[in-house]
Design an enzyme around this catalytic site. Structure first.
Site, PDB file in Angstrom:
ATOM      1  N   LYS A 169       0.870  -1.100   0.047  1.00 24.73           N
ATOM      2  CA  LYS A 169       0.066   0.211   0.064  1.00 24.73           C
ATOM      3  C   LYS A 169       1.017   1.178  -0.031  1.00 24.73           C
ATOM      4  O   LYS A 169       0.584   2.221  -0.849  1.00 24.73           O
ATOM      5  CB  LYS A 169      -0.889   0.130   1.225  1.00 24.73           C
ATOM      6  CG  LYS A 169      -2.119  -1.032   1.056  1.00 24.73           C
ATOM      7  CD  LYS A 169      -2.798  -1.285   2.461  1.00 24.73           C
ATOM      8  CE  LYS A 169      -3.722  -2.500   2.302  1.00 24.73           C
ATOM      9  NZ  LYS A 169      -4.495  -2.626   3.630  1.00 24.73           N
ATOM     10  N   GLN A 221      -4.055  -1.038   9.652  1.00 25.31           N
ATOM     11  CA  GLN A 221      -4.122  -2.459   9.162  1.00 25.31           C
ATOM     12  C   GLN A 221      -4.551  -3.584  10.422  1.00 25.31           C
ATOM     13  O   GLN A 221      -4.110  -3.495  11.580  1.00 25.31           O
ATOM     14  CB  GLN A 221      -2.655  -2.810   8.944  1.00 25.31           C
ATOM     15  CG  GLN A 221      -2.658  -4.220   7.899  1.00 25.31           C
ATOM     16  CD  GLN A 221      -3.121  -4.105   6.888  1.00 25.31           C
ATOM     17  OE1 GLN A 221      -3.331  -3.139   6.036  1.00 25.31           O
ATOM     18  NE2 GLN A 221      -3.823  -5.339   6.377  1.00 25.31           N
ATOM     19  N   ASP A 228     -10.453   3.387   4.934  1.00 27.80           N
ATOM     20  CA  ASP A 228     -10.828   2.266   5.038  1.00 27.80           C
ATOM     21  C   ASP A 228     -12.431   2.133   4.898  1.00 27.80           C
ATOM     22  O   ASP A 228     -12.974   1.056   4.658  1.00 27.80           O
ATOM     23  CB  ASP A 228     -10.289   1.344   6.060  1.00 27.80           C
ATOM     24  CG  ASP A 228      -9.291   0.434   5.933  1.00 27.80           C
ATOM     25  OD1 ASP A 228      -9.208  -0.065   4.822  1.00 27.80           O
ATOM     26  OD2 ASP A 228      -8.541   0.304   6.957  1.00 27.80           O
TER      27      ASP A 228
HETATM   28  N1  GUN Z   1      -6.880  -6.590   6.704  1.00 30.70           N
HETATM   29  C1  GUN Z   1      -7.410  -7.107   5.753  1.00 30.70           C
HETATM   30  N2  GUN Z   1      -7.972  -6.317   4.857  1.00 30.70           N
HETATM   31  C2  GUN Z   1      -7.705  -5.210   5.448  1.00 30.70           C
HETATM   32  C3  GUN Z   1      -8.443  -3.779   4.778  1.00 30.70           C
HETATM   33  O1  GUN Z   1      -8.961  -3.678   3.879  1.00 30.70           O
HETATM   34  N3  GUN Z   1      -8.046  -2.747   5.712  1.00 30.70           N
HETATM   35  C4  GUN Z   1      -7.347  -2.870   6.683  1.00 30.70           C
HETATM   36  N4  GUN Z   1      -7.085  -1.834   7.494  1.00 30.70           N
HETATM   37  N5  GUN Z   1      -7.046  -4.003   7.150  1.00 30.70           N
HETATM   38  C5  GUN Z   1      -7.205  -5.006   6.555  1.00 30.70           C
END
Ligand code: GUN
Length: 285
Positions: free
Chosen positions: A54, A98, A121
Site C-alpha cells: 500500500k 492495518q 478504509d
Molecule cells: N486487513 C485485511 N483487509 C484489510 C483492509 O481492507 N483494511 C485494513 N485496514 N486491514 C485489512
C-alpha cells in the site's frame, strides 16, 4: 493436464493498473499532495507485506505515504494517541490501521478514534452508517474494488441475483450494501446457512469472501455466472488459493477472477482513490 477455462478470466491487475494511473493523473493535477498514514501494530507477516504494498503504491501515485510501525506490545492508549496525532496533522488526508490488531487492543475503539473524514478504509461507524443508508461516503476498499471489476467487465448488476458468501465488516456486509445500492437482488450466506451450494447456484453474481480455501466448488456455480473470489488463503504446502476452486468453477462460470491477480490489486488501487477522495473532500470543507 492444464485447466481449460471457458470463463473469461478477469484481469484485476490490468484494471487496477488503469485505476492507479487515473488516480496518479488526478493527483498530478490537484495542485497539492495528498497524505496517507498507514499504521501497523506488530509484525504479522501478511500484514507487513500488505502495508508495504500500500505504501509503495501510494508513493507511485504521487501520494505522500507514511507507515507508522508500532511494536506488538504497544498499549491501547498509545495506539489511540498515535491516531489522535494523525487526526490533528493537516498534511494527513487518509488514515488506515492495518487489521488484525494484536490481542488486547480493542479494534472497535481504534477504528472509532479515526477522524471519519480521514477513514480511507470506510470502517468508521459514520461511514458504515452512510453506506447502510444508501449515501456512501468513504467505502471499504475491497468491496469498492469488486464493484469496479464488475463494471469494468460489463456485468449487468441491476436486477441480477447477487449472492455474497461471508458477512465480515471488511468485505461481506459492505459488499452486500453496495450491490443493493446498484439494484441487485442480494442474499448474504454464511456458516449457518442451510444449503450453501443451493444458495450459491442461484447467483448470477457470486462473491466469495469467507477465507476458506476452495470452499466454492464447480457444482455451486450457475452456468454463465460471474464469480468474484475475494479469498487469499495460504495452504500448508505454501500455495496461495482463493475461496473458489478456480479450475472447476472456470469450466462453468461466464467470468471469474483469479487469485492472485483478481481482487487484491483492486483493493490497493481503491485505497489510493479513497485517499484522493478524502483529500478533495477535506479541501472542499
Ligand atoms: N486487513 C485485511 N483487509 C484489510 C483492509 O481492507 N483494511 C485494513 N485496514 N486491514 C485489512
Amino acid at each position: 493436464m492444464t485447466a481449460s477455462p471457458i470463463a473469461r478470466v478477469i484481469d484485476g491487475k490490468a484494471i487496477a493498473a488503469a485505476l492507479r494511473a487515473e488516480v496518479a493523473a488526478k493527483v498530478a493535477k490537484a495542485g497539492f499532495t495528498p497524505g496517507l498514514a498507514v499504521v501497523l501494530v506488530g509484525e504479522d507477516p501478511a500484514s507487513s507485506v500488505y502495508v508495504r504494498t500500500k505504501d509503495r503504491a501510494a508513493r507511485e501515485a504521487g501520494i505522500a505515504a507514511r507507515t507508522i510501525r508500532l511494536p506488538a506490545d504497544t498499549t491501547q492508549a498509545d495506539v489511540l494517541a498515535a491516531i489522535q496525532t494523525l487526526n490533528d496533522d493537516d498534511s494527513i488526508d487518509g488514515i488506515l490501521v492495518q487489521l488484525p490488531l494484536p490481542k488486547g487492543i480493542d479494534t472497535k475503539a481504534v477504528i472509532e478514534a479515526i477522524d471519519a473524514e480521514k477513514d480511507v478504509d470506510g470502517f468508521h461507524p459514520t461511514n458504515v452508517g452512510q453506506l447502510a443508508d444508501g449515501r456512501p461516503g468513504l467505502v471499504p476498499c475491497t468491496p469498492l474494488g469488486v464493484m469496479k471489476l464488475l463494471r469494468a467487465v460489463g456485468v449487468e448488476i441491476a436486477g441480477a441475483r447477487a449472492v455474497v458468501l461471508g458477512r465480515s465488516n471488511i468485505v461481506g456486509r459492505p459488499m452486500a450494501r453496495l450491490l443493493l445500492a446498484a439494484n441487485a437482488t442480494v442474499t448474504i450466506v454464511h456458516s449457518h446457512t442451510r444449503d450453501l451450494a443451493a444458495e450459491c447456484r442461484r447467483a448470477d453474481i457470486l462473491i466469495a469472501a469467507v477465507g476458506r480455501p476452495e470452499i466454492v466448488r464447480g457444482d455451486w456455480i450457475q452456468p454463465g455466472a460471474t464469480v468474484i473470489d475475494v479469498g487469499i488463503n495460504r495452504l500448508p504446502d505454501g500455495r496461495l488459493v482463493g475461496d473458489v476452486a478456480f479450475d472447476e468453477c472456470a469450466k462453468v462460470a461466464g467470468a471469474i477472477t483469479p487469485v492472485p491477480g483478481g481482487v487484491g490489486p483492486m483493493t490497493v488501487a481503491c485505497l489510493l482513490e479513497n485517499t484522493l477522495t478524502a483529500a478533495l473532500a477535506r479541501r472542499r470543507g
